[in-house]
Design an enzyme around this catalytic site. Structure first.
Site, PDB file in Angstrom:
ATOM      1  N   CYS A  74     109.676   0.389  21.987  1.00 53.28           N
ATOM      2  CA  CYS A  74     110.344   1.050  23.100  1.00 53.28           C
ATOM      3  C   CYS A  74     110.813  -0.022  24.073  1.00 53.28           C
ATOM      4  CB  CYS A  74     109.414   2.049  23.798  1.00 53.28           C
ATOM      5  SG  CYS A  74     108.017   1.298  24.667  1.00 53.28           S
ATOM      6  N   HIS A  97     106.152   4.085  33.575  1.00 51.64           N
ATOM      7  CA  HIS A  97     105.544   2.762  33.487  1.00 51.64           C
ATOM      8  C   HIS A  97     106.617   1.698  33.589  1.00 51.64           C
ATOM      9  CE1 HIS A  97     106.619   4.061  29.415  1.00 51.64           C
ATOM     10  NE2 HIS A  97     106.890   2.788  29.165  1.00 51.64           N
TER      11      HIS A  97
END
Length: 763
Positions: free
Chosen positions: A273, A65
């Site tokens: 993250c 992603h």
């Protein structure tokens, strides 16, 4: 997610055998639908995200992603691989691959919708359904959470049963009275999330007999699993569910919960993250699930790209322990000071949440006041994942100090070099500018620059020591680390003294943190007790015990460098050239660079130290310049994105930013890295042989006027560039044409490129 994935974005027979090929196959579908405008640019962004941390998850899931300016709207592609594709997960290849594409300027709602997929992936029924579904339309509907029952007796009806099972969530009652949200994969309380795009239609679920927003009703006793979801801390009085901006509260307000909560262990957690889209929310969901199973109260604060809502201070104050599962710095970390803390990477929060809960409970029982290993400004600053060897942790601690020291080296060194260039080589003997400064005299300006640079250089060793300790023990390590570094300068222990004092400071702080402390004193430990005791211990050791021996070792090393001549100097230049080109800004490169800058980090560096600095900078310029030359001479050997990166590499290489070659090395390491090392070794050896010197620690060709023997120095660089470019061309010419290169099948951008480093570090 009704607008994010359609059947056209699903490939149930994904034939790719690498993660790059898988990303490209799914991305091509996005291009066809107009969701991605530049295939090559988007794949470069995906590769850059992948380089930060592998996106493979245990359970056979790959979730590449990124956020990219080449994405027009939030889009999700799904592929199912029969053979499996390696995405770096510990348990093996992934058969379910999700490619998430978010626009660079995606708003909060879009990013939160993306995060709902991450939560679904924690539900085994959801992933099992995707493995069993037979057609693309049904797969897209399952991912969206649509409720579209097919006629009984058909294959689609069986698939619809999978959707219905997913909609009821794990642990949902077999009775049709079990109340859950069709878009909540694991937690019935998530149905109140304001960003759940399918929540408003949940009332149509044939298995849901209650209002879709009523799954947290304390009177709902039909679901034996959901009714025991971990309650929120009673003292906080927080409500169950997910707040509008993504903060998760893992409790319920069910009957009798308040009486039971006083006896439960309380945990607060933060997850984050690098992208803040997927792993952040997956870790939050995993921790919440594990908390329910362990019978503890847990409230999680996901710090994602869509922003975050701070946990209620009352919840934090009532917590017995803290879990940080992150790969970027925890924002406002001081809120959690003084509590037993487990600090780890975000993937540990996904893969082994129960272990983290057990670990923080153990720390609380032992009375440990704070984290033993805390994060700094990047993953390299942290002590590392549990199970890493001491050598790996030591490297990260040292690199933490070096990364903070480098800007001081660059600023101070360039200022000193400019002072010499303007005022001449006797400028170091000029009086202080506070005593004499003439606005119209060049010498005064040269003296000013020289003296400012000298002040900046004075911080090198304290900053090195302070941030080594910071990498080991977080903020409490700063004070003893800086004190130890300053004492190193006082006793002439220099750079080696800074390394040793930083490690000692961090170790002392960690030892103090492991002492069992009464609860009443925990609040003053990080502010008063730890700085006081650790500074006294480090100061005693540096002044009385080890300072003098380190100073003698530093002097011996300096004398050895000053004695290098002839063959020995050339061999040293060769070795430094190999190191500079081995990992292009990585740890080995930084070791060589730090070795060189330590030699010139004085007001009057030796001739040998300046030769070493010249060789290091020359070798570091070779890889990007060589890649730029190779893409210019033989562009057909490179894809379109690589040729574009080659144009930028001219400037990056000329500026001494070795990271300009990373896109090429990552895409073809077996050809690019060896060729770069050969060219770097040639340049390093020639620079030493020519006797080129350099007072500035950075600058590339822009500081050529400050280089001794500049013409020969440029010849050394040109020789290494030509050698590397020739080797790369020869090695690439021996293989088949790259897909996407001129004249090769597949078009201009069919090869998955690797992104250029976004944050260049001093070579």
């Amino acid at each position: 997610m009704s607008e994010m994935i359609t059947a056209d974005l699903v490939d149930l027979d994904l034939s790719a055998d690498t993660k790059e090929a898988a990303a490209q196959a799914l991305a091509e579908r996005m291009v066809t639908l107009g969701r991605v405008t530049d295939l090559g640019g988007f794949l470069a962004d995906v590769a850059a995200r992948e380089a930060q941390m592998p996106t493979g998850l245990d359970g056979g899931i790959g979730i590449p992603h990124c956020r990219s300016e080449h994405v027009t709207e939030p889009t999700l592609g799904f592929g199912r691989s029969a053979a499996g594709i390696d995405f770096g997960a510990a348990d093996g290849p992934a058969d379910l691959i999700f490619l998430i594409a978010a626009p660079a300027g995606a708003d909060d709602a879009h990013l939160t919708i993306l995060s709902s997929l991450a939560r679904k992936l924690m539900n085994a029924e959801f992933t099992d359904g995707l493995r069993a579904v037979g057609d693309a339309e049904r797969a897209a509907a399952l991912i969206r959470g649509d409720d579209q029952p097919a006629p009984a007796g058909t294959a689609a009806a069986a698939a619809d049963a999978v959707d219905t099972a997913d909609a009821s969530g794990p642990g949902a009652s077999d009775s049709p009275a079990g109340s859950t949200d069709s878009t909540d994969s694991t937690d019935s309380t998530d149905s109140t999330d304001s960003t759940d795009s399918t929540d408003s239609t949940d009332s149509t679920d044939s298995t849901d007999s209650t209002d879709s927003t009523d799954s947290t009703d304390s009177t709902d006793s039909t679901d034996s699993t959901d009714s025991v979801a971990a309650p929120v801390a009673a003292s906080a009085g927080a409500a169950t569910g997910t707040t509008g901006d993504g903060t998760r509260d893992a409790g319920t307000s069910g009957a009798g919960a308040s009486g039971e909560s006083a006896r439960l262990f309380r945990i607060v957690a933060v997850t984050s993250c690098p992208t803040g889209i997927a792993h952040t929310y997956m870790a939050a969901e995993s921790l919440e699930n594990a908390g329910r199973e362990a019978g503890v109260e847990i409230a999680v604060e996901p710090q994602g790209s869509a922003g975050f809502t701070r946990l209620d201070p009352a919840v934090i104050a009532a917590a017995d322990g803290v879990i940080f599962a992150h790969d970027v710095p925890v924002r406002e970390k001081e809120r959690f000071a003084g509590k037993p803390t487990v600090d780890t990477g975000v993937k540990a929060g996904i893969n082994r949440p129960a272990e983290l809960i057990d670990e923080v409970r153990g720390k609380a029982e032992r009375g440990e006041a704070t984290a033993a290993a805390a994060p700094g400004d990047s993953p390299v600053d942290r002590a590392g994942e549990p199970g890493e060897g001491y050598g790996t942790k030591l490297r990260k601690w040292l690199m933490s100090g070096v990364s903070y020291m480098v800007p001081f080296v660059a600023a101070g060194g360039l200022l000193i070099a400019l002072g010499f260039a303007i005022g001449g080589y006797e400028i170091n003997e000029a009086p202080s500018v506070t005593e004499y400064f003439a606005w119209a005299q060049a010498d005064s300006w040269g003296a000013l620059l020289f003296q400012i640079g000298g002040v900046a250089f004075g911080f090198l060793v304290p900053v090195l020591a302070g941030y080594i300790a910071y990498g080991m023990a977080d903020r409490p390590g700063l004070v003893p680390g800086f004190v130890g570094g300053a004492i190193s300068l006082t006793v002439n222990a220099g750079f080696l003294g800074g390394l040793v004092s930083g490690l000692i400071a961090g170790a002392v702080v960690l030892a103090i943190q492991r002492v069992r402390i009464p609860v009443a004193l925990r609040g003053i430990m990080p502010v008063v007790v730890i700085p006081l005791v650790s500074s006294a211990v480090v100061g005693f050791l540096m002044f009385v015990v080890i300072g003098k021996p380190i100073a003698e070792a530093q002097k011996a090393m300096t004398d050895w460098l000053n004695g290098l001549t002839g063959t020995n100097a050339i061999l040293l230049g060769t070795l430094l050239g190999l190191m500079m080109c081995f990992d292009l800004g990585g740890p080995v490169n930084k070791v060589a660079y730090t070795f060189a800058t330590a030699g010139i980090a004085v007001a009057s560096p030796s001739d040998s130290a300046m030769k070493i600095m010249a060789a290091v900078m020359a070798a570091g310029m070779v890889p990007p310049l060589a890649m730029a030359l190779a893409t210019t001479v033989r562009g057909k050997l490179f894809n379109r994105t690589e040729r574009e990166n080659g144009k930028a590499a001219w400037v990056l290489g000329a500026s001494f930013i070795s990271e300009g070659a990373i896109p090429f090395a990552a895409a073809d390491p077996l050809r690019v890295i060896p060729a770069s090392m050969v060219g770097g070794a040639v340049t390093g050896a020639l620079s030493m042989a020519f006797g080129a010197t350099l007072r500035a620690p950075h600058g590339g060709i822009f500081v050529v006027p400050l280089i001794g023997n500049p013409l020969l120095y440029l010849i050394a660089i040109a020789a290494g560039v030509c050698v590397t470019a020739a080797l790369v061309i020869v090695l690439k010419g021996l293989r088949k044409p790259v897909p996407g290169a001129d004249g090769a099948p597949g078009g201009e951008s069919s090869a998955a490129p690797v992104a250029e480093s976004k944050q260049p570090v001093a070579a």
